[in-house]
Scaffold this motif. Structure first.
Motif, mmCIF file in Angstrom:
data_model
loop_
_atom_site.group_PDB
_atom_site.id
_atom_site.type_symbol
_atom_site.label_atom_id
_atom_site.label_comp_id
_atom_site.label_asym_id
_atom_site.label_seq_id
_atom_site.Cartn_x
_atom_site.Cartn_y
_atom_site.Cartn_z
ATOM 1 N N PRO A 189 -6.642 0.650 0.461
ATOM 2 C CA PRO A 189 -5.394 0.505 -0.296
ATOM 3 C C PRO A 189 -5.111 1.668 -1.243
ATOM 4 O O PRO A 189 -6.034 2.364 -1.709
ATOM 5 C CB PRO A 189 -5.609 -0.793 -1.087
ATOM 6 C CG PRO A 189 -6.683 -1.526 -0.363
ATOM 7 C CD PRO A 189 -7.577 -0.469 0.206
ATOM 8 N N ASP A 249 -8.589 6.545 -2.003
ATOM 9 C CA ASP A 249 -7.207 7.017 -2.073
ATOM 10 C C ASP A 249 -7.044 8.069 -3.167
ATOM 11 O O ASP A 249 -6.439 9.127 -2.937
ATOM 12 C CB ASP A 249 -6.283 5.828 -2.343
ATOM 13 C CG ASP A 249 -4.828 6.242 -2.489
ATOM 14 O OD1 ASP A 249 -4.233 6.698 -1.495
ATOM 15 O OD2 ASP A 249 -4.289 6.113 -3.609
ATOM 16 N N ASN A 285 -1.548 5.146 3.658
ATOM 17 C CA ASN A 285 -2.563 4.109 3.463
ATOM 18 C C ASN A 285 -2.417 3.019 4.521
ATOM 19 O O ASN A 285 -1.377 2.370 4.596
ATOM 20 C CB ASN A 285 -2.453 3.486 2.074
ATOM 21 C CG ASN A 285 -2.710 4.491 0.975
ATOM 22 O OD1 ASN A 285 -1.791 5.156 0.496
ATOM 23 N ND2 ASN A 285 -3.966 4.605 0.576
ATOM 24 N N ALA A 319 -4.670 0.022 5.229
ATOM 25 C CA ALA A 319 -5.859 -0.739 4.838
ATOM 26 C C ALA A 319 -6.038 -1.983 5.695
ATOM 27 O O ALA A 319 -5.114 -2.430 6.378
ATOM 28 C CB ALA A 319 -5.747 -1.126 3.364
#
Length: 321
Positions: A38, A44, A66, A68
């Protein structure tokens, strides 16, 4: 037969300059790096801190996407099945490429065959922290107390089957202690419960723990490798437990089949970024020690780490719930 051979040689002679020209023109449009976790998390933040410098080295925009879910396997699978043209890259970590496939069923990639390694980014140690009211003040005292009361002490993790969980299982095996595992959905709830005294221990990375340690809300007993963020905390070896050195590593990969020349160009750009003083300072301040190396060296790391963690999972009996 001779005619076929001449035709093949002719095709090769034509294709080689074309491939070379394509590699020289690369990159001609923005590059996307898929982060399989995330937004706002440690991985990240790390990649976003590198993106501007990579963009500068490659003279092209570098975007972050992203994707996830499923312990990082959803984003990693997306990279594995992307076009091998150098415009979709992925972040590989110990969790996604050495651990996840041993505990997540149905992942749609092979960590050794589905990717072209570009290079390692860095390493982050794991720190063993305890609730502030735990009587043990050192690693030796903790091991003594755990052996004296089997099944009484608990350790939290950031999730079932996570690296945080597996290192706890390794610790149990290395010290021959009986600790009860309590999984949480992420680092934040695990730390909250630890600070509140609902659990006794937690393994996690320095960057997520340093503020609580500095504030006295939790106490650090040992770390798997020396960290610039926590220079006062001894390593497990220094505290009396030799051989306990597992770390979280980060790397950059492309889909398998990406041209060697493109991989080399990306690898060279990454090495230049990681050699920059400002980048080194930023990584160290986030608890990550910069790595150096070629695609071949990263491939060697993967070849060692995948079976190693598969054996850890098997010996500990960890399964996803």
């Amino acid at each position: 037969m001779k005619r076929s051979l001449f035709l093949l040689l002719g095709v090769a002679a034509v294709c080689a300059p074309v491939a070379s020209a394509l590699a020289e023109a690369y990159p001609s449009r923005p590059i996307t790096i898929v982060v399989p976790f995330p937004a706002g998390g440690g991985t990240d933040a790390l990649i976003r801190s590198l993106a501007p410098a990579l963009s500068q080295e490659l003279h092209q925009t570098v975007l972050i996407d992203n994707k996830a879910g499923a312990a990082g396997t959803i984003g990693s699978a997306a990279v594995a099945h992307a076009a091998p043209d150098g415009y979709t890259l992925g972040v590989a970590t110990t969790s996604t490429h050495a651990v996840a496939l041993a505990v997540v069923k149905g992942a749609r990639y092979d960590p050794l065959r589905s990717f072209a390694p570009i290079g390692l980014i860095g390493f982050s140690p794991y720190v063993l922290v305890a609730r502030p009211t735990l009587p043990a003040k050192t690693l030796a005292e903790l091991i003594r107390d755990a052996k004296g009361a089997p099944g009484k002490l608990t350790f939290a993790s950031v999730g079932q089957g996570s690296l945080s969980h597996l290192i706890g299982e390794q610790f149990k095996q290395a010290t021959r202690t009986d600790l009860i595992h309590i999984p949480y959905k992420g680092a934040s709830p695990a730390q909250t419960e630890l600070m509140g005294g609902q659990v006794d221990l937690l393994f996690d990375n320095p960057a997520t723990l340093v503020q609580q340690i500095r504030g006295g809300r939790i106490k650090a007993l040992a770390q798997t490798q020396r960290s610039a963020l926590l220079p006062e905390v001894p390593t497990f070896k220094e505290a009396g437990l030799a051989g306990f050195e597992s770390q979280l590593w980060y790397g950059l990969v492309a889909p398998a089949g990406t041209q060697t020349a493109v991989v080399q160009k990306l690898s060279e750009a990454l090495r230049k970024v990681l050699a920059n003083r400002a980048t080194v300072a930023a990584l160290l301040s986030s608890g990550v020690a910069p790595a150096e190396g070629t695609p071949a060296q990263f491939a060697a790391t993967l070849n060692q780490q995948v079976p190693y963690w598969a054996n850890v999972v098997k010996s500990s009996g960890v399964v996803m719930e």
